[in-house]
Motif scaffolding. Sequence first.
Motif, PDB file in Angstrom:
ATOM      1  N   CYS A 175     -21.827  24.878   3.810  1.00 25.19           N
ATOM      2  CA  CYS A 175     -22.151  23.581   4.401  1.00 25.19           C
ATOM      3  C   CYS A 175     -22.544  23.730   5.871  1.00 25.19           C
ATOM      4  CB  CYS A 175     -20.964  22.631   4.267  1.00 25.19           C
ATOM      5  SG  CYS A 175     -20.646  22.063   2.585  1.00 25.19           S
ATOM      6  N   LEU A 219     -21.776  14.842  -0.489  1.00 28.09           N
ATOM      7  CA  LEU A 219     -20.480  15.415  -0.140  1.00 28.09           C
ATOM      8  C   LEU A 219     -19.816  14.622   0.980  1.00 28.09           C
ATOM      9  CD1 LEU A 219     -20.764  19.311  -0.040  1.00 28.09           C
ATOM     10  CD2 LEU A 219     -19.570  17.902  -1.697  1.00 28.09           C
ATOM     11  N   ASP A 220     -18.546  14.399   0.858  1.00 33.02           N
ATOM     12  CA  ASP A 220     -17.768  13.817   1.948  1.00 33.02           C
ATOM     13  C   ASP A 220     -16.339  14.342   1.835  1.00 33.02           C
ATOM     14  OD1 ASP A 220     -16.531  12.371  -0.089  1.00 33.02           O
ATOM     15  OD2 ASP A 220     -17.678  10.559   0.295  1.00 33.02           O
ATOM     16  N   SER A 221     -15.532  14.028   2.798  1.00 33.74           N
ATOM     17  CA  SER A 221     -14.170  14.552   2.839  1.00 33.74           C
ATOM     18  C   SER A 221     -13.357  14.147   1.618  1.00 33.74           C
ATOM     19  CB  SER A 221     -13.468  14.080   4.115  1.00 33.74           C
ATOM     20  OG  SER A 221     -14.109  14.595   5.269  1.00 33.74           O
ATOM     21  N   LEU A 243     -22.455  17.822   8.736  1.00 34.99           N
ATOM     22  CA  LEU A 243     -21.410  17.372   7.824  1.00 34.99           C
ATOM     23  C   LEU A 243     -20.053  17.796   8.364  1.00 34.99           C
ATOM     24  CD1 LEU A 243     -20.562  16.113   5.110  1.00 34.99           C
ATOM     25  CD2 LEU A 243     -20.903  18.376   4.059  1.00 34.99           C
ATOM     26  N   ARG A 244     -19.179  16.853   8.586  1.00 31.50           N
ATOM     27  CA  ARG A 244     -17.850  17.139   9.109  1.00 31.50           C
ATOM     28  C   ARG A 244     -16.813  16.847   8.023  1.00 31.50           C
ATOM     29  NH1 ARG A 244     -20.574  19.370  12.111  1.00 31.50           N
ATOM     30  NH2 ARG A 244     -20.814  19.144  14.383  1.00 31.50           N
ATOM     31  N   LEU A 245     -16.244  17.896   7.470  1.00 32.36           N
ATOM     32  CA  LEU A 245     -15.243  17.730   6.419  1.00 32.36           C
ATOM     33  C   LEU A 245     -13.845  17.820   7.020  1.00 32.36           C
ATOM     34  CD1 LEU A 245     -16.819  20.000   3.639  1.00 32.36           C
ATOM     35  CD2 LEU A 245     -16.878  17.502   3.786  1.00 32.36           C
TER      36      LEU A 245
END
Length: 347
Positions: free
Chosen positions: A135, A103-105, A142-144
Amino acid sequence: MATAKKLPSGNYRVLVYTGKDAAGKRQYKSFTDPDKRTAEFLASEYLTRKRKDSTIAELTLAQAIEQYIDSKEHVLSPTTVQAYRSIAKHRFGALQKLSLAALDSAAVQSAINREAVECSPKTVANAYGLISAACAMFAPDLRLRVTLPAKKRQLRTLPTPEQVIHAVQGTSVELPSLLALWLSLRMSEVRGLRYGDISGDILTIRRAVLHVGDHEEVREQTKTYTSTRRLRLPPYLRQLIGKGKPDEPIVKESGAVIYNRFVAAIAAAGLPHMRFHDLRHLNASVMLQLGVPDKYAMERGGWSTNAVLQTVYQHTFSDKRKAVDDQIDRYFEALCNTKCNTDTENA
């Protein structure tokens, strides 16, 4: 677990193998401490955390959401849990197949863009809120950074309180409708009322009956802390309620029956369509029109703000609150009596 070795300096060191670099050279992480057991403990803690992080990274988003919902099932309301499960089933399908490590932005933003084509901004925001919460629980690092669709303000034209009262008076849905319009009760609160909740002219709102999935569920608590409240029953409503056994429901019909009869009464009167919950909106408009201070409006409607949550719920009515009740009761009683007088003249 690796054993610490004593160095010439007198300290103890543990080397933990972490893999190979691009050139194929073995890499190690060093843990050093004057105390042998401390060095070994630090190395052990690192390995445990690494294995845990690896396991979490292998979770798919769908699995993380499922575990998040399961962990909250007994602290969230049944309707909230039901809504979460619906989101898990119907929203962000392709994204849910990805592992948390993948997962990523960019991936989440792409999914948001697709959902925004067919869903309202509120639906997309609610679905993303669940993803974000899952998350945060399983991948806190994890920084979205995403952009949600802008909210669209929907302006709806509702009938006036007088028109609604004239539409429902004398029908089987008059009592539940006026409990919502006059006292600002939710449908679930209307259906949760028992005759034992009445003491003199005071009605205590302490219970809700919800439709969850394919069954009815009685909750011995209201939606929020401030929703548990006491309201003064005006004579008109007290007469409509009548008498019954303490455990007997005041309104016996199901939510679906009440809603359908209400919609039919509104349509029969030639008024624009409105939801049963819109009666609470009308109640708020009446209080605004009458100049009722926010403090008392929120007390009557059970609405929450940070300021209200920080105060202690008071079980007695102040003189000002009584004056507010008098003002609101006079307003609705005048509307109800106007309809009754009109019917008498036309007879």
